[in-house]
Write a protein that holds these residues in place. Structure first.
Motif: not given
Ligand code: TXA
Ligand code: MG
Length: 355
Positions: A88-91, A201-204, A207-210
């Motif tokens: 939703a945020a990156l595509w 960092e953006v992916i974390e 997703t709220g995950r490491r």
């Protein structure tokens, strides 16, 4: 331009397409013969899977499943949630998600794996092209296997010449390094198989995950992403990577008698001073970003590597970025893969002999 490209692709001919990351060599992902032509043209080994590019309209799991690109039936709630948050945020954008493969994507695209890498590229021309086609496009970077990825139409033409029917010229690529490839583990945690245009960092954050990075995760996970080979992005002359910190002795790196192209990630005189102290004759300089911006550095990286290769130097000495946040991680990854990994003294005396 779009109509001509669509016509060629419908008849099974590969076409080079612009994306925001690098140029791709595209073919119908639903047709074995068309995809095989891409592997042949690139001289790419069949075990290295391709990424499938889809139109923005197909960016949801439901649409991807409906089109036969993805088989979402076995996905967990955690995977679905992470997928939705990221895409939703990156595509459209430089993110590839590895998902269970749908039945219409031919085996060859995924090198026989049960998964498929999917992304929605952001370049407007390629989006128009995808909308005009009844199939998605499997596309690796438009370079011969193991060589530097192309970030302009001219780079693609230089590489393939008449072997390729058409290059859609969409200008210079905005991001300049390939997409970040992410696998979603059963619980929904992202695993970065290849660092790229979207930072860890953006992916974390999304997703709220490491997010682990495969190359440093080590152990049993190595091998999940075939094609993340170590000898890649090779420029036409050897590249020696210096970490920018440890002192180097002339016995370790005897550059006397050699013409050297310098590639530094930011303005700094240390690389030049080091190379000169080792006896090298500096004949070409590339600075990826004078203001130490990772975005600028990524955008300029591949074109700079190509210029170093044709500068008349016999060797490139590059300085690794001093940090690994943002896109620096991808830049360091590409430099490491581009670098010479053998015995340096032997290489250097061979280069000296061939002058
Ligand atoms: O930005 C990009 O991703 C560019 C543009 C053209 O979209 N494409 C690109 O493709 O970089 P390529 O073929 O040079 O790199 C694809 C890589 C493979 O080498 C592999 O590491 C990973 O993506 N990959 C693709 N499908 C995969 C799968 N099913 N499982 C794991 N890794 C996969
Ligand atoms: Mg590639």
């Amino acid at each position: 331009m779009i109509e001509r490209a669509a016509g060629l692709l419908r008849s099974g001919e590969p076409v080079a397409i612009p994306t925001e990351t690098v140029y791709g060599l595209a073919a119908n992902a639903f047709e074995h013969e068309a995809v095989l032509k891409v592997f042949r043209l690139k001289q790419r080994p069949l075990f290295d899977p391709l990424i499938v590019h889809v139109a923005h309209e197909q960016a949801s799991l439901a649409a991807l499943a409906q089109a036969g690109v993805v088989d979402s039936s076995g996905m967990t709630e955690g995977q679905k949630t992470s997928f939705a948050r990221l895409t939703a945020a990156l595509w459209p954008g430089p993110l590839t998600v590895v998902l269970p493969r749908g039945k219409r994507v031919v085996d060859l695209v995924s090198s026989g794996l049960s998964t498929v890498g999917v992304r929605v590229p952001a370049h407007p021309l390629t989006q128009q092209l995808l909308k005009a086609l009844p199939f998605p496009l499997a596309a690796p970077s438009a370079n011969r296997f193991g060589r530097v990825s192309p970030t302009t139409a001219q780079h693609v033409t230089d590489e393939f010449g008449k072997d390729l029917a058409m290059v859609m010229d969409g200008g210079a690529c905005e991001t300049g390094v390939e997409s970040t490839v992410v696998l979603l583990l059963a619980g929904g945690d992202p695993l970065i198989l290849r660092p790229g245009g979207i930072s860890r960092e953006v992916i974390e954050k999304l997703t709220g995950r490491r997010a682990a990075v495969q190359s440093t995760a080590g152990g049993s996970l190595v091998g999940v992403s075939p094609g993340t080979m170590d000898n890649h992005y090779a420029p036409t002359i050897p590249l020696i990577l210096w970490d920018g910190a440890s002192p180097v002795a002339a016995s370790e790196l005897p550059l006397r008698g050699l013409r050297v192209a310098l590639l530094s990630v930011e303005s700094s005189t240390t690389l030049e001073e080091t190379v000169q102290s080792l006896g090298g004759e500096v004949c070409h300089r590339e600075i990826l970003s004078t203001r130490s911006s990772d975005l600028d550095a990524a955008r300029h990286l591949f074109a700079a590597l190509r210029r170093c290769g044709t500068s008349g130097a016999s060797v490139i000495v590059a300085q690794k970025p001093g940090r690994d946040d943002g896109l620096w991680l991808a830049i360091a990854d590409r430099l490491r893969k581009a670098s010479f990994k053998g015995e340096l003294n032997g290489l250097l005396s061979q280069l000296r002999g061939s002058r």
